[in-house]
Motif scaffolding. Structure first.
Motif, PDB file in Angstrom:
ATOM      1  N   ALA A 154      -4.566  10.261  -0.272  1.00  0.00           N
ATOM      2  CA  ALA A 154      -5.485   9.188  -0.658  1.00  0.00           C
ATOM      3  C   ALA A 154      -5.368   8.885  -2.145  1.00  0.00           C
ATOM      4  CB  ALA A 154      -6.925   9.585  -0.303  1.00  0.00           C
ATOM      5  N   ALA A 155      -5.286   9.934  -2.964  1.00  0.00           N
ATOM      6  CA  ALA A 155      -5.151   9.741  -4.411  1.00  0.00           C
ATOM      7  C   ALA A 155      -3.833   9.051  -4.748  1.00  0.00           C
ATOM      8  CB  ALA A 155      -5.247  11.087  -5.129  1.00  0.00           C
ATOM      9  N   TRP A 156      -2.779   9.385  -4.014  1.00  0.00           N
ATOM     10  CA  TRP A 156      -1.482   8.745  -4.234  1.00  0.00           C
ATOM     11  C   TRP A 156      -1.569   7.245  -3.934  1.00  0.00           C
ATOM     12  CZ3 TRP A 156       3.118   8.945  -0.372  1.00  0.00           C
ATOM     13  CH2 TRP A 156       4.252   8.364  -0.954  1.00  0.00           C
ATOM     14  N   LEU A 157      -2.194   6.887  -2.806  1.00  0.00           N
ATOM     15  CA  LEU A 157      -2.335   5.475  -2.456  1.00  0.00           C
ATOM     16  C   LEU A 157      -3.187   4.734  -3.488  1.00  0.00           C
ATOM     17  CD1 LEU A 157      -2.886   5.779   1.404  1.00  0.00           C
ATOM     18  CD2 LEU A 157      -0.769   5.199   0.195  1.00  0.00           C
ATOM     19  N   GLN A 158      -4.204   5.405  -4.009  1.00  0.00           N
ATOM     20  CA  GLN A 158      -5.043   4.774  -5.028  1.00  0.00           C
ATOM     21  C   GLN A 158      -4.341   4.732  -6.383  1.00  0.00           C
ATOM     22  OE1 GLN A 158      -8.627   7.180  -4.270  1.00  0.00           O
ATOM     23  NE2 GLN A 158      -9.656   5.286  -3.636  1.00  0.00           N
ATOM     24  N   MET A 205       6.937   4.043   9.999  1.00  0.00           N
ATOM     25  CA  MET A 205       5.533   3.921  10.401  1.00  0.00           C
ATOM     26  C   MET A 205       4.612   3.995   9.189  1.00  0.00           C
ATOM     27  SD  MET A 205       5.145   5.974  14.041  1.00  0.00           S
ATOM     28  CE  MET A 205       6.031   7.457  13.571  1.00  0.00           C
ATOM     29  N   TRP A 206       4.885   4.919   8.279  1.00  0.00           N
ATOM     30  CA  TRP A 206       4.081   5.043   7.060  1.00  0.00           C
ATOM     31  C   TRP A 206       4.056   3.733   6.281  1.00  0.00           C
ATOM     32  CZ3 TRP A 206       4.380   9.834   3.406  1.00  0.00           C
ATOM     33  CH2 TRP A 206       3.840  10.955   4.059  1.00  0.00           C
ATOM     34  N   LEU A 207       5.255   3.189   6.054  1.00  0.00           N
ATOM     35  CA  LEU A 207       5.354   1.975   5.248  1.00  0.00           C
ATOM     36  C   LEU A 207       4.622   0.816   5.910  1.00  0.00           C
ATOM     37  CD1 LEU A 207       9.084   2.369   4.185  1.00  0.00           C
ATOM     38  CD2 LEU A 207       7.098   2.504   2.668  1.00  0.00           C
ATOM     39  N   ASP A 211       1.376  -0.610   3.804  1.00  0.00           N
ATOM     40  CA  ASP A 211       1.774  -1.813   3.070  1.00  0.00           C
ATOM     41  C   ASP A 211       0.650  -2.838   2.913  1.00  0.00           C
ATOM     42  OD1 ASP A 211       3.994  -3.554   1.887  1.00  0.00           O
ATOM     43  OD2 ASP A 211       3.288  -4.817   3.528  1.00  0.00           O
ATOM     44  N   PRO A 212      -0.120  -3.129   3.976  1.00  0.00           N
ATOM     45  CA  PRO A 212      -1.180  -4.142   3.805  1.00  0.00           C
ATOM     46  C   PRO A 212      -2.255  -3.761   2.794  1.00  0.00           C
ATOM     47  CG  PRO A 212      -0.735  -3.735   6.143  1.00  0.00           C
ATOM     48  CD  PRO A 212      -0.044  -2.658   5.368  1.00  0.00           C
TER      49      PRO A 212
END
Length: 217
Positions: A154-158, A205-207, A211-212
């Protein structure tokens, strides 16, 4: 049988002696290194305490000073394996923020190189990890690491999109962790080619999943 397994699992949770000095820590490292080498060499066959002692250059009595049985040794190895993942994910958070999809995919590729090496190098420990998952006495160990890994994803995505909502980031982290782990376990049970193909599918699948939410061009 169930109560017997639970008792064994509970015993395995607690190493007999915690190393408090550098010398003791080195002895424990020798034991764990020997056990890891043997699990890699022997595949699905669990190494005996005697074999671990011989590979470590120690007496069986020395082994029992620190671990009550071979299950405790394997459990400690599993803890170390689980504990390697947070550092790998944290490297991606520390990297410069990607500004487009190609840069983000490069970051994902780097993460998969690191995490896949952990799976492949420790494939013989997977039965131990699965046993932890299925045992109510041991499951809290994995839950602790799972929660940490979800928070790091979650921290990586943020890090990529600072505006991403906490709840969404956490939900995506759960999917990333669960899908990545389960799919790679399936690949390990087949062969290296299957593992690599499944891993590529997981990346796809991850990407598609994240992505959105990342606001990348």
């Amino acid at each position: 049988m169930k109560s017997s397994l639970t008792k064994k699992a509970t015993t395995a949770l607690s190493p007999r002696k915690q190393p408090r000095q550098e010398r003791s820590s080195k002895v424990v490292d020798r034991i764990l290194d020997a056990a890891l080498i043997l699990t890699r060499e022997q595949g699905t066959k669990t190494p005996t305490t005697l074999a671990i002692a011989q590979r470590a250059g120690l007496s069986v009595g020395s082994i029992y000073q620190y671990f009550p049985n071979k299950e405790a040794i394997l459990l400690d190895l599993a803890r170390r394996w689980l504990g390697a993942f947070p550092e790998v994910i944290a490297k991606r958070i520390a990297a410069p923020r990607p500004t487009n999809r190609d840069e983000f995919q490069q970051e994902v590729d780097k993460l998969f190189v690191d995490t896949s090496r952990l799976y492949l190098d420790n494939a013989t420990l997977m039965p131990v990890i699965e046993a932890i998952t299925g045992n109510p006495d041991l499951r809290p160990i994995q839950n602790e690491y799972d929660d940490q890994i979800i928070a790091l994803y979650a921290a990586w995505l943020q890090h990529v999109n600072p505006a991403l909502d906490d709840g969404i980031a956490s939900r995506l982290g759960v999917v990333m962790m669960e899908v990545g782990h389960v799919c790679r376990l399936v690949g390990l049970k087949r062969d290296r080619k299957a593992f690599d193909l499944i891993q590529d599918d997981v990346k796809t699948m991850w990407l598609a999943l994240v992505d959105p939410y990342l606001d990348l061009n």
